[in-house]
Enzyme design. Structure first.
Site, PDB file in Angstrom:
ATOM      1  N   GLY A  31       0.267  -1.245  -0.006  1.00 31.14           N
ATOM      2  CA  GLY A  31      -0.249   0.078  -0.372  1.00 31.14           C
ATOM      3  C   GLY A  31       0.454   1.059   0.011  1.00 31.14           C
ATOM      4  O   GLY A  31       2.022   1.180  -0.170  1.00 31.14           O
ATOM      5  N   HIS A  37       4.650   1.536  -8.123  1.00 32.46           N
ATOM      6  CA  HIS A  37       3.749   1.157  -7.743  1.00 32.46           C
ATOM      7  C   HIS A  37       2.755   0.938  -9.314  1.00 32.46           C
ATOM      8  O   HIS A  37       2.804  -0.317  -9.657  1.00 32.46           O
ATOM      9  CB  HIS A  37       2.593   0.616  -6.571  1.00 32.46           C
ATOM     10  CG  HIS A  37       3.446   1.068  -5.032  1.00 32.46           C
ATOM     11  ND1 HIS A  37       3.717   2.122  -4.260  1.00 32.46           N
ATOM     12  CD2 HIS A  37       3.959  -0.200  -4.613  1.00 32.46           C
ATOM     13  CE1 HIS A  37       4.678   1.919  -3.774  1.00 32.46           C
ATOM     14  NE2 HIS A  37       4.969   0.184  -3.425  1.00 32.46           N
ATOM     15  N   GLN A 153      15.400  -8.013  -2.609  1.00 32.88           N
ATOM     16  CA  GLN A 153      14.527  -8.844  -2.673  1.00 32.88           C
ATOM     17  C   GLN A 153      13.849  -9.504  -3.385  1.00 32.88           C
ATOM     18  O   GLN A 153      13.377 -10.724  -3.885  1.00 32.88           O
ATOM     19  CB  GLN A 153      13.186  -7.909  -2.482  1.00 32.88           C
ATOM     20  CG  GLN A 153      11.892  -8.462  -2.017  1.00 32.88           C
ATOM     21  CD  GLN A 153      10.895  -7.060  -1.516  1.00 32.88           C
ATOM     22  OE1 GLN A 153      10.711  -7.225  -0.640  1.00 32.88           O
ATOM     23  NE2 GLN A 153      10.425  -6.529  -2.632  1.00 32.88           N
TER      24      GLN A 153
END
Length: 284
Positions: A31, A37, A153
């Site tokens: 979020g 994003h 990641q």
């Protein structure tokens, strides 16, 4: 765009899409969405028929409870932004929906999880693997989209897919930056004005370091980055490493074969920022 909060509702909807022969693209997020994003969502819309975005602040990847509590949660704003994109389904589960029981699984990623972020955030990548594996199992996407800003990641997730033998294509997407070069991050919202004014130096220093890599040693370039950023009183370099892009092992010199990436973490007050830049150094 439909919002679901339960696994059963989302899976029922996605099963119907699969029956139509549609390919599913997935963008997992926590979020506090920004243009970075949204670029992932855009890529998903270009490469898949159906786009699913998850919004879930995953507690198992935080080793700092204060950081977890302070992480920005902006669902209404997130949904408004997603409405401007090709987004078919938003998955917004509760912690209890994702973790009805404590997840005790332990993943092993070798060197990928012990350097850089892994060294300074113990347990972080195991938490990432826990939630991403659960989300992959729930959504069962054909493609999943991740930003290159979280370079380590991304390496972990690629390895996770191999370990679990998942038939999912991991699609890396370029870093999206502010006009002054700061890598877009949900944490940027937490920067106080005086810190926001000086953090563009992170990217500026990485760019200069890449230029110096053609004439200076790895050790000299690393010293330059630490000195340049730590010279600013409000900033402190947590780490800066120049690593092999596949193994994430720090390189001793430029002659090593393979792509080298400069990865950095900087503390700006209470906000921790990460960034990276590919160092295109060719030494014969």
């Amino acid at each position: 765009m439909k919002l679901y909060t339960t696994i059963s509702e989302l899976q029922e909807a996605l099963n119907k899409e699969r029956e139509k022969g549609f390919k599913i693209g997935f963008v997992p997020t926590m979020g506090a969405l920004h243009k970075g994003h949204l670029s992932l969502v855009q890529h998903a819309g270009e490469m898949a028929d159906i786009v699913v975005v998850s919004i879930f602040v995953n507690p198992t990847q935080f080793n700092d409870t204060v950081d977890l509590a302070n992480y920005p949660r902006t669902l209404a704003d997130d949904l408004e932004k997603l409405s401007t994109q090709h987004c078919d389904y938003v998955f917004f589960p509760s912690v209890e929906e994702i973790y009805p029981v404590t997840d005790t699984r332990r993943f092993e990623f070798g060197n990928l999880e012990t350097v850089m972020e892994g060294k300074f955030r113990p347990g972080h990548f195991n938490g990432v693997a826990q939630v991403v594996s659960k989300l992959f199992d729930i959504v069962q996407p054909d493609k999943a989209f991740f930003g290159l800003k979280d370079f380590q990641q991304l390496a972990i997730i690629k390895n996770l897919v191999i370990q679990l033998k998942l038939d999912i294509e991991i699609v890396p997407c370029e870093i999206v930056r502010e006009s002054d070069g700061l890598a877009m991050s949900s944490r940027n919202k937490l920067l106080l004005p005086e810190y926001r004014a000086c953090v563009p130096v992170i990217y500026q220093t990485l760019m200069k370091a890449r230029e110096l890599a053609f004439v200076k040693s790895v050790a000299e370039v690393k010293d330059f980055v630490f000195d340049a950023i730590n010279a600013i009183a409000l900033l402190k370099v947590e780490y800066f490493e120049i690593v092999d892009d596949r193994t994430l092992i720090p390189v001793p010199d430029w002659s090593d074969i393979g792509i080298k990436v400069g990865c950095i973490a900087v503390q700006a007050g209470k906000v921790r920022l990460i960034d990276n830049l590919i160092f295109n150094v060719n030494v014969n």
